[in-house]
Design a protein around this motif. Structure first.
Motif, mmCIF file in Angstrom:
data_model
loop_
_atom_site.group_PDB
_atom_site.id
_atom_site.type_symbol
_atom_site.label_atom_id
_atom_site.label_comp_id
_atom_site.label_asym_id
_atom_site.label_seq_id
_atom_site.Cartn_x
_atom_site.Cartn_y
_atom_site.Cartn_z
ATOM 1 N N SER A 1 10.230 32.058 30.019
ATOM 2 C CA SER A 1 9.166 32.844 29.396
ATOM 3 C C SER A 1 8.289 32.038 28.453
ATOM 4 C CB SER A 1 9.765 34.043 28.652
ATOM 5 O OG SER A 1 10.653 33.615 27.643
ATOM 6 N N GLY B 1 -4.422 33.614 23.068
ATOM 7 C CA GLY B 1 -3.096 33.828 23.636
ATOM 8 C C GLY B 1 -1.973 33.365 22.734
ATOM 9 N N THR C 1 0.620 33.219 19.502
ATOM 10 C CA THR C 1 1.391 34.263 18.850
ATOM 11 C C THR C 1 1.997 33.753 17.550
ATOM 12 O OG1 THR C 1 3.397 33.700 20.094
ATOM 13 C CG2 THR C 1 1.992 35.409 21.010
ATOM 14 N N ARG D 1 -1.914 37.110 18.478
ATOM 15 C CA ARG D 1 -1.129 38.263 18.059
ATOM 16 C C ARG D 1 -0.207 37.891 16.900
ATOM 17 N NH1 ARG D 1 2.546 39.772 21.157
ATOM 18 N NH2 ARG D 1 2.659 38.026 22.643
ATOM 19 N N SER E 1 6.524 35.919 23.404
ATOM 20 C CA SER E 1 6.229 35.744 24.821
ATOM 21 C C SER E 1 5.201 36.756 25.316
ATOM 22 C CB SER E 1 7.506 35.890 25.648
ATOM 23 O OG SER E 1 7.905 37.255 25.698
ATOM 24 N N ASP E 2 4.781 36.582 26.553
ATOM 25 C CA ASP E 2 3.830 37.507 27.156
ATOM 26 C C ASP E 2 4.442 38.865 27.478
ATOM 27 O OD1 ASP E 2 1.806 35.644 27.009
ATOM 28 O OD2 ASP E 2 2.052 34.929 29.070
ATOM 29 N N GLU E 3 5.768 38.991 27.325
ATOM 30 C CA GLU E 3 6.401 40.296 27.518
ATOM 31 C C GLU E 3 5.881 41.314 26.506
ATOM 32 O OE1 GLU E 3 8.666 41.240 29.990
ATOM 33 O OE2 GLU E 3 7.963 39.331 30.810
ATOM 34 N N SER E 4 5.345 40.827 25.389
ATOM 35 C CA SER E 4 4.801 41.724 24.359
ATOM 36 C C SER E 4 3.294 41.556 24.236
ATOM 37 C CB SER E 4 5.466 41.438 23.003
ATOM 38 O OG SER E 4 5.225 40.094 22.602
ATOM 39 N N SER E 5 2.637 41.317 25.361
ATOM 40 C CA SER E 5 1.219 40.945 25.351
ATOM 41 C C SER E 5 0.296 42.001 24.746
ATOM 42 C CB SER E 5 0.752 40.618 26.776
ATOM 43 O OG SER E 5 0.954 41.735 27.632
ATOM 44 N N PHE E 6 0.744 43.255 24.665
ATOM 45 C CA PHE E 6 -0.105 44.301 24.079
ATOM 46 C C PHE E 6 0.485 44.804 22.761
ATOM 47 C CE2 PHE E 6 -2.470 48.481 24.270
ATOM 48 C CZ PHE E 6 -3.734 47.907 24.240
ATOM 49 N N THR F 1 0.745 43.932 18.718
ATOM 50 C CA THR F 1 0.346 43.144 17.554
ATOM 51 C C THR F 1 0.343 44.039 16.322
ATOM 52 O OG1 THR F 1 -1.222 41.469 16.741
ATOM 53 C CG2 THR F 1 -2.170 43.469 17.699
#
Length: 242
Positions: free
Chosen positions: A3, A128, A130, A173, A222-227, A229
């Motif tokens: 990930s 992108g 974090t 984020r 990771s991008d698993e939590s992309s939405f 913040t």
């Protein structure tokens, strides 16, 4: 696919305890991790993965040390994809015993250094990126003798909301992981009575393991939590939640 494959991560306070577990987990997921520690440590490569950990001796509370870390990463990698700020301290002092040096020392490391570490890192962050701030449920509950510590962690939560709002247009984020009592080496030095008392306050009946806190940090990095913040993820076995 891992990930955090080929991500460049900086974990401030990333050797030992929760920070060390985060560094190890990130490396196992393919990240190239720079982990800072006042005492230094051994750099490692994770067997069977493309990840690695490079330890940099640096005091998180010293501006010159933070600047040196950013310059080092910039020269070697040119960017930071993930920033985790974990460095902090907790000292016992009830209201009648709070001294100015105790207050200043706590807020200097737990809050001031965090703000300026985030400020320095975003110059190296791209769309992108974090940021994961390590807070504590102490920011939400009134633990006797730890008012200054709790206030410093509440400040982290507040800054996370503001940073998330300010950095959203740049695609960065910002989130918080807030552990409860965690079974680290520092906690292991406490008496059995203290450990049992803390565990009895947790609905799940035990303290967290450092790797469980690291798993939460990985999710937010990771991008698993992309939405996601501006959020706070409590890893406390329900202690401050129910």
């Amino acid at each position: 696919m891992s990930s955090l494959a080929n991500k460049i991560a900086l974990v401030i306070g990333g050797v030992g305890g929760i920070g060390g577990a985060i560094s190890q987990r990130f490396a196992s997921e393919g990240a190239h991790v720079y982990a800072t520690s006042r005492k230094g440590g051994d750099s490692t490569s994770k067997a069977g993965t493309t990840g690695s950990i490079r330890v940099i001796q640096a005091d998180a509370s010293e501006n010159a040390d933070r600047k040196r870390v950013f310059e080092h990463i910039a020269s070697e990698r040119g960017r930071i994809d993930v920033l985790v700020i974990n460095a902090g301290l907790s000292e016992y002092a009830p209201l009648e015993n709070i001294a100015e040096d105790h207050f200043d020392r706590t807020f200097d490391l737990n809050v001031r250094s965090l703000v300026f570490a985030a400020q320095g890192a975003i110059d190296l962050m791209r769309h992108g990126g974090t940021i994961v701030l390590i807070g504590s449920i102490a920011g939400d509950i009134g633990t006797k003798g730890y008012g200054v510590y709790g206030a410093s962690k509440a400040a982290i939560r507040s800054f996370a909301r503001t940073f998330a709002n300010e950095l959203a247009p740049r695609g960065i984020r910002v989130n918080v992981v807030s552990p409860g009592p965690t079974d680290t080496a520092m906690m292991a030095s406490a008496s059995r009575e203290v450990r049992d008392a803390l565990s009895s306050m947790v609905p799940l009946g035990r303290m967290a393991r450092p790797d469980e806190v690291a798993a939460a940090a990985l999710f937010l990095a990771s991008d698993e939590s992309s939405f996601t913040t501006g959020a706070e993820l409590a890893v406390d076995g329900g202690m401050a939640q129910v």
